[in-house]
Write a protein that holds these residues in place. Structure first.
Motif, PDB file in Angstrom:
ATOM      1  N   ILE A 119     101.444  27.044 -40.041  1.00 34.18           N
ATOM      2  CA  ILE A 119     102.688  27.285 -40.762  1.00 34.18           C
ATOM      3  C   ILE A 119     103.485  28.319 -39.983  1.00 34.18           C
ATOM      4  CG2 ILE A 119     103.717  28.099 -42.906  1.00 34.18           C
ATOM      5  CD1 ILE A 119     101.238  27.073 -44.358  1.00 34.18           C
ATOM      6  N   ALA A 120     104.644  27.905 -39.475  1.00 33.29           N
ATOM      7  CA  ALA A 120     105.452  28.763 -38.624  1.00 33.29           C
ATOM      8  C   ALA A 120     106.215  29.820 -39.415  1.00 33.29           C
ATOM      9  CB  ALA A 120     106.442  27.907 -37.830  1.00 33.29           C
TER      10      ALA A 120
ATOM     11  N   ILE B  24     106.296  23.726 -40.631  1.00 26.59           N
ATOM     12  CA  ILE B  24     105.089  23.392 -39.869  1.00 26.59           C
ATOM     13  C   ILE B  24     105.312  23.700 -38.388  1.00 26.59           C
ATOM     14  CG2 ILE B  24     103.527  21.515 -39.188  1.00 26.59           C
ATOM     15  CD1 ILE B  24     103.317  22.248 -42.133  1.00 26.59           C
ATOM     16  N   ASP B  25     104.368  24.372 -37.786  1.00 25.47           N
ATOM     17  CA  ASP B  25     104.390  24.629 -36.347  1.00 25.47           C
ATOM     18  C   ASP B  25     103.809  23.391 -35.665  1.00 25.47           C
ATOM     19  OD1 ASP B  25     103.885  25.355 -33.712  1.00 25.47           O
ATOM     20  OD2 ASP B  25     103.299  27.400 -34.241  1.00 25.47           O
ATOM     21  N   ARG B  26     104.663  22.506 -35.230  1.00 23.29           N
ATOM     22  CA  ARG B  26     104.228  21.214 -34.687  1.00 23.29           C
ATOM     23  C   ARG B  26     103.453  21.370 -33.377  1.00 23.29           C
ATOM     24  NH1 ARG B  26     105.426  17.261 -37.940  1.00 23.29           N
ATOM     25  NH2 ARG B  26     107.207  17.473 -39.319  1.00 23.29           N
ATOM     26  N   ASP B  27     103.758  22.396 -32.609  1.00 26.36           N
ATOM     27  CA  ASP B  27     102.995  22.633 -31.377  1.00 26.36           C
ATOM     28  C   ASP B  27     101.550  23.007 -31.703  1.00 26.36           C
ATOM     29  OD1 ASP B  27     105.182  22.083 -29.745  1.00 26.36           O
ATOM     30  OD2 ASP B  27     105.828  24.185 -29.720  1.00 26.36           O
ATOM     31  N   ALA B  28     101.369  23.888 -32.691  1.00 27.82           N
ATOM     32  CA  ALA B  28     100.015  24.271 -33.103  1.00 27.82           C
ATOM     33  C   ALA B  28      99.280  23.078 -33.691  1.00 27.82           C
ATOM     34  CB  ALA B  28     100.066  25.407 -34.120  1.00 27.82           C
ATOM     35  N   LEU B  29      99.969  22.266 -34.460  1.00 26.42           N
ATOM     36  CA  LEU B  29      99.364  21.074 -35.039  1.00 26.42           C
ATOM     37  C   LEU B  29      98.917  20.113 -33.938  1.00 26.42           C
ATOM     38  CD1 LEU B  29      98.700  19.641 -37.703  1.00 26.42           C
ATOM     39  CD2 LEU B  29     100.967  18.632 -37.626  1.00 26.42           C
ATOM     40  N   GLY B  30      99.732  19.956 -32.908  1.00 22.33           N
ATOM     41  CA  GLY B  30      99.382  19.104 -31.777  1.00 22.33           C
ATOM     42  C   GLY B  30      98.155  19.617 -31.030  1.00 22.33           C
ATOM     43  N   ARG B  31      98.071  20.945 -30.861  1.00 20.26           N
ATOM     44  CA  ARG B  31      96.901  21.519 -30.189  1.00 20.26           C
ATOM     45  C   ARG B  31      95.636  21.293 -31.016  1.00 20.26           C
ATOM     46  NH1 ARG B  31     100.698  25.596 -29.352  1.00 20.26           N
ATOM     47  NH2 ARG B  31      99.735  26.907 -30.961  1.00 20.26           N
ATOM     48  N   LEU B  32      95.727  21.459 -32.314  1.00 17.69           N
ATOM     49  CA  LEU B  32      94.567  21.218 -33.178  1.00 17.69           C
ATOM     50  C   LEU B  32      94.142  19.755 -33.148  1.00 17.69           C
ATOM     51  CD1 LEU B  32      95.412  23.472 -36.228  1.00 17.69           C
ATOM     52  CD2 LEU B  32      93.532  23.763 -34.613  1.00 17.69           C
ATOM     53  N   ARG B  33      95.109  18.847 -33.081  1.00 18.14           N
ATOM     54  CA  ARG B  33      94.787  17.417 -33.002  1.00 18.14           C
ATOM     55  C   ARG B  33      94.026  17.112 -31.725  1.00 18.14           C
ATOM     56  NH1 ARG B  33      96.586  12.715 -30.737  1.00 18.14           N
ATOM     57  NH2 ARG B  33      96.325  10.857 -32.007  1.00 18.14           N
ATOM     58  N   GLU B  34      94.503  17.654 -30.612  1.00 16.44           N
ATOM     59  CA  GLU B  34      93.819  17.440 -29.328  1.00 16.44           C
ATOM     60  C   GLU B  34      92.408  18.015 -29.364  1.00 16.44           C
ATOM     61  OE1 GLU B  34      94.687  15.604 -26.699  1.00 16.44           O
ATOM     62  OE2 GLU B  34      96.393  14.987 -27.928  1.00 16.44           O
ATOM     63  N   GLN B  35      92.260  19.195 -29.967  1.00 17.20           N
ATOM     64  CA  GLN B  35      90.942  19.806 -30.079  1.00 17.20           C
ATOM     65  C   GLN B  35      90.014  18.924 -30.909  1.00 17.20           C
ATOM     66  OE1 GLN B  35      91.063  23.690 -31.856  1.00 17.20           O
ATOM     67  NE2 GLN B  35      88.848  23.800 -32.058  1.00 17.20           N
ATOM     68  N   TYR B  36      90.519  18.373 -32.004  1.00 14.76           N
ATOM     69  CA  TYR B  36      89.724  17.492 -32.859  1.00 14.76           C
ATOM     70  C   TYR B  36      89.300  16.229 -32.111  1.00 14.76           C
ATOM     71  CZ  TYR B  36      88.657  14.081 -36.478  1.00 14.76           C
ATOM     72  OH  TYR B  36      88.051  13.106 -37.230  1.00 14.76           O
ATOM     73  N   LEU B  37      90.219  15.638 -31.363  1.00 12.61           N
ATOM     74  CA  LEU B  37      89.897  14.411 -30.631  1.00 12.61           C
ATOM     75  C   LEU B  37      88.851  14.658 -29.547  1.00 12.61           C
ATOM     76  CD1 LEU B  37      93.450  12.838 -30.273  1.00 12.61           C
ATOM     77  CD2 LEU B  37      91.615  12.145 -31.836  1.00 12.61           C
TER      78      LEU B  37
END
Length: 67
Positions: free
Chosen positions: A2-3, A26-39
Motif C-alpha cells: 500500500i503506497a 496500491i504500490d504496483r511495483d511492490a506487487l510486481g516484485r512479490l509476484r515474481e518472488q512467488y513464481l
C-alpha cells in the motif's frame, strides 16, 4: 504494497474516507516484485488444497468448478 501508508485502526476498525474508494493506493511495483518472488519460490508447485479439504469433507473430488 500500500503506497499511501499504513491504515489507521480506531476502536478496532478502519475509518473509511468520506469519498468513494477505500482511501488506499496500491504500490504496483511492490506487487510486481512479490509476484515474481512467488513464481520463483516454488510453493505453488507443491500446494495441494484438496488433501486438506478431504480432512474436513472426505467426499471432496478435487475437481475445478466447471470441469
Amino acid at each position: 504494497m500500500i503506497a499511501s501508508g499504513t491504515p489507521v485502526f480506531e476502536c478496532g476498525a478502519l475509518r473509511l474516507p468520506p469519498g468513494p474508494g477505500l482511501g488506499v493506493e496500491i504500490d504496483r511495483d511492490a506487487l510486481g516484485r512479490l509476484r515474481e518472488q512467488y513464481l520463483k519460490c516454488g510453493i505453488r508447485r507443491h500446494r495441494d488444497g484438496v488433501a486438506h479439504m478431504r480432512s474436513a469433507r472426505p467426499a471432496r473430488a478435487g475437481k475445478r468448478p466447471g470441469s
